[in-house]
Enzyme design. Structure first.
Site, short mmCIF file in Angstrom:
data_model
loop_
_atom_site.label_atom_id
_atom_site.label_comp_id
_atom_site.label_asym_id
_atom_site.label_seq_id
_atom_site.Cartn_x
_atom_site.Cartn_y
_atom_site.Cartn_z
N GLU A 6 0.82 -1.21 0.00
CA GLU A 6 0.00 0.00 0.00
C GLU A 6 0.85 1.26 0.00
OE1 GLU A 6 -1.97 -0.96 3.96
OE2 GLU A 6 -1.71 1.19 4.12
N CYS A 38 3.63 8.50 0.19
CA CYS A 38 4.30 7.62 1.16
C CYS A 38 4.35 6.22 0.54
CB CYS A 38 3.49 7.61 2.46
SG CYS A 38 4.06 6.39 3.65
N CYS A 75 7.05 -6.84 7.01
CA CYS A 75 8.20 -6.27 7.73
C CYS A 75 8.61 -7.24 8.82
CB CYS A 75 7.80 -4.93 8.35
SG CYS A 75 9.17 -4.08 9.17
N CYS A 134 7.83 -3.94 15.50
CA CYS A 134 7.42 -2.85 16.40
C CYS A 134 6.01 -3.12 16.92
CB CYS A 134 7.47 -1.50 15.68
SG CYS A 134 9.13 -1.08 15.12
N CYS A 138 2.67 -1.48 15.40
CA CYS A 138 2.59 -1.34 13.94
C CYS A 138 1.88 -2.51 13.28
CB CYS A 138 4.01 -1.19 13.38
SG CYS A 138 4.03 -0.97 11.61
N CYS A 182 -0.42 2.70 9.05
CA CYS A 182 0.41 1.98 8.08
C CYS A 182 0.05 0.51 8.06
CB CYS A 182 1.88 2.02 8.48
SG CYS A 182 2.55 3.60 8.73
N1 SAH Z 1 10.38 0.89 9.18
C1 SAH Z 1 10.46 2.30 9.09
C2 SAH Z 1 9.41 2.95 8.23
C3 SAH Z 1 8.00 2.47 8.31
S1 SAH Z 1 6.98 2.97 9.65
C4 SAH Z 1 10.48 2.91 10.47
O1 SAH Z 1 10.37 2.19 11.46
O2 SAH Z 1 10.68 4.11 10.58
C5 SAH Z 1 6.75 4.70 9.54
C6 SAH Z 1 6.52 5.36 10.87
O3 SAH Z 1 5.20 5.09 11.39
C7 SAH Z 1 7.48 4.89 11.95
O4 SAH Z 1 7.88 5.95 12.74
C8 SAH Z 1 6.61 3.93 12.71
O5 SAH Z 1 7.14 3.67 13.98
C9 SAH Z 1 5.29 4.65 12.72
N2 SAH Z 1 4.11 3.82 13.02
C10 SAH Z 1 3.85 2.56 12.67
N3 SAH Z 1 2.67 2.15 13.14
C11 SAH Z 1 2.14 3.20 13.79
C12 SAH Z 1 0.93 3.41 14.51
N4 SAH Z 1 0.01 2.45 14.63
N5 SAH Z 1 0.73 4.62 15.06
C13 SAH Z 1 1.66 5.60 14.94
N6 SAH Z 1 2.81 5.47 14.29
C14 SAH Z 1 3.07 4.28 13.73
#
Ligand code: SAH
Length: 355
Positions: free
Chosen positions: A93, A106, A113, A117, A120, A334
């Site tokens: 996406e 974006c 992935c 995290c 996420c 995301c």
């Molecule tokens: N892997 C990379 C890029 C993808 S995530 C990274 O970790 O930076 C892009 C951003 O969105 C990151 O800062 C991630 O921590 C954040 N993110 C992911 N899921 C989220 C959520 N549910 N709420 C807020 N931020 C989120």
């Protein structure tokens, strides 16, 4: 013979490919512009190439082109979420956000992935594969074509960890900013990472003008490790040292992303600790109200708490903004659009097996 992925080749590689195909090297520039400037989806559209050459390309090469399966448009702010199918049936996406200063896309860098995290959605189903440079580029191209408006900014903040797909990412960055392609200024490109420290050092040497965004999300090692497993491999101290080095090498201000999770990392003490941690570094903090996902019980911090957090950082002279939530009414965070598509497909398949 395996077909050549020519849309992932830079101009000098493409020249070599043309020579291998028995063509004059200057044809490479025409072909490159067809793919990366005129955004052609078919060799047949490349009308200033001879029919014989187009047939040769058809036979020996693949022209990566993503198919939009779904486009959701926000009624609130016009944000659009795209679900794209790749040639092998995987889906990714991407998002188009319209701002006063221009259109920002974006993109995803991987299918799934592996970083894990906690908050996420992109990581829940694990990692499937890296995206090629062409698959990253084509997310931008298809969106520009679909919207009919020029894309001026690109952020690599969709599904995936870009620094875990390093070679393809570099290729993508160079080609996106190439004058024979869309020629997007590197200053308008942001790469976001969870903090793969050795690759941050590598990136610092690449002589790029992109913005590096670091997903920090906590003010100390212990809290960070609770939210982000990658912190067990590279400590918060190592991440900050790498950021300092990156700034010294490139002169580019670092962005820290900090997702505020209610009751977890949003207290005044957290803000103070964060300010002390990054003080002195040329940086900017982007506060992101966490986007709750149904698989986890994280909650958003209240508006007042977020503002107090911001004020506290400002007291320490830290540059800070709160990220405006875009497209709240469409599959939010995301990876959620892709995930809901896969879940839906899976439940349909399960039903078929049951019957
Ligand atoms: N892997 C990379 C890029 C993808 S995530 C990274 O970790 O930076 C892009 C951003 O969105 C990151 O800062 C991630 O921590 C954040 N993110 C992911 N899921 C989220 C959520 N549910 N709420 C807020 N931020 C989120």
């Amino acid at each position: 013979m395996e077909q050549i992925d020519i849309k992932s080749q830079n101009l000098s590689e493409l020249k070599k490919t043309m020579e291998q195909l028995g063509e004059k090297a200057f044809r490479a520039k025409q072909l490159y512009q067809w793919m990366h400037q005129k955004l052609a989806d078919e060799f047949q559209d490349m009308t200033n190439l001879s029919v014989a050459l187009r047939e040769k390309l058809e036979k020996h090469c693949v022209l990566t082109s993503l198919k939009a399966l779904e486009v959701q448009t926000s009624k609130l702010d016009g944000t659009q979420k795209y679900l794209f199918a790749l040639a092998d049936g995987n889906v990714v996406e991407s998002v188009l956000m319209k701002y006063k200063h221009g259109n920002s896309v974006c993109i995803s860098s991987q299918v799934g992935c592996k970083m894990g995290c906690r908050f996420c959605a992109s990581t829940i189903g694990g990692w499937t594969r890296n995206l090629t440079a062409a698959e990253m580029l084509d997310q931008v191209y298809q969106i520009q074509k679909h919207s009919g408006e020029r894309v001026s900014n690109v952020v690599v903040m969709g599904t995936g960890e870009p620094l875990d797909n390093y070679e393809n990412l570099l290729r993508f960055l160079h080609m996106l900013s190439d004058e024979n392609g869309l020629h997007i200024s590197q200053r308008n490109i942001t790469v976001s990472t969870c903090g793969i420290v050795p690759r941050i050092y590598d990136l610092a040497e690449e002589n790029l003008q992109i913005t590096l965004a670091i997903s920090l999300h906590a003010s100390n090692q212990e809290k960070r490790a609770e939210l982000m497993p990658i912190a067990n491999a590279y400590s918060i101290t190592q991440v900050l040292e790498a950021c300092k080095y990156y700034f010294e090498k490139t002169g580019r201000r670092i962005t820290f992303e900090y997702s505020l999770v209610g009751g977890k990392n949003d207290s005044q003490e957290d803000a103070k600790e964060l300010a002390e941690l990054i003080q002195g570094l040329c940086c900017h903090v982007n506060l992101i109200p966490v986007n709750p996902i149904k698989e986890r019980d994280f909650v958003q911090s209240g508006k007042k708490v977020i503002e107090k957090f911001q004020n506290k950082l400002e007291k320490y002279q830290i540059n800070v903004t709160i990220r405006r939530e875009m497209g709240r009414d469409i599959d939010g965070a995301c990876g959620q659009l892709r995930k809901s598509y896969i879940d839906h497909k899976q439940s349909k398949e399960d039903k078929r097996e049951d019957s």
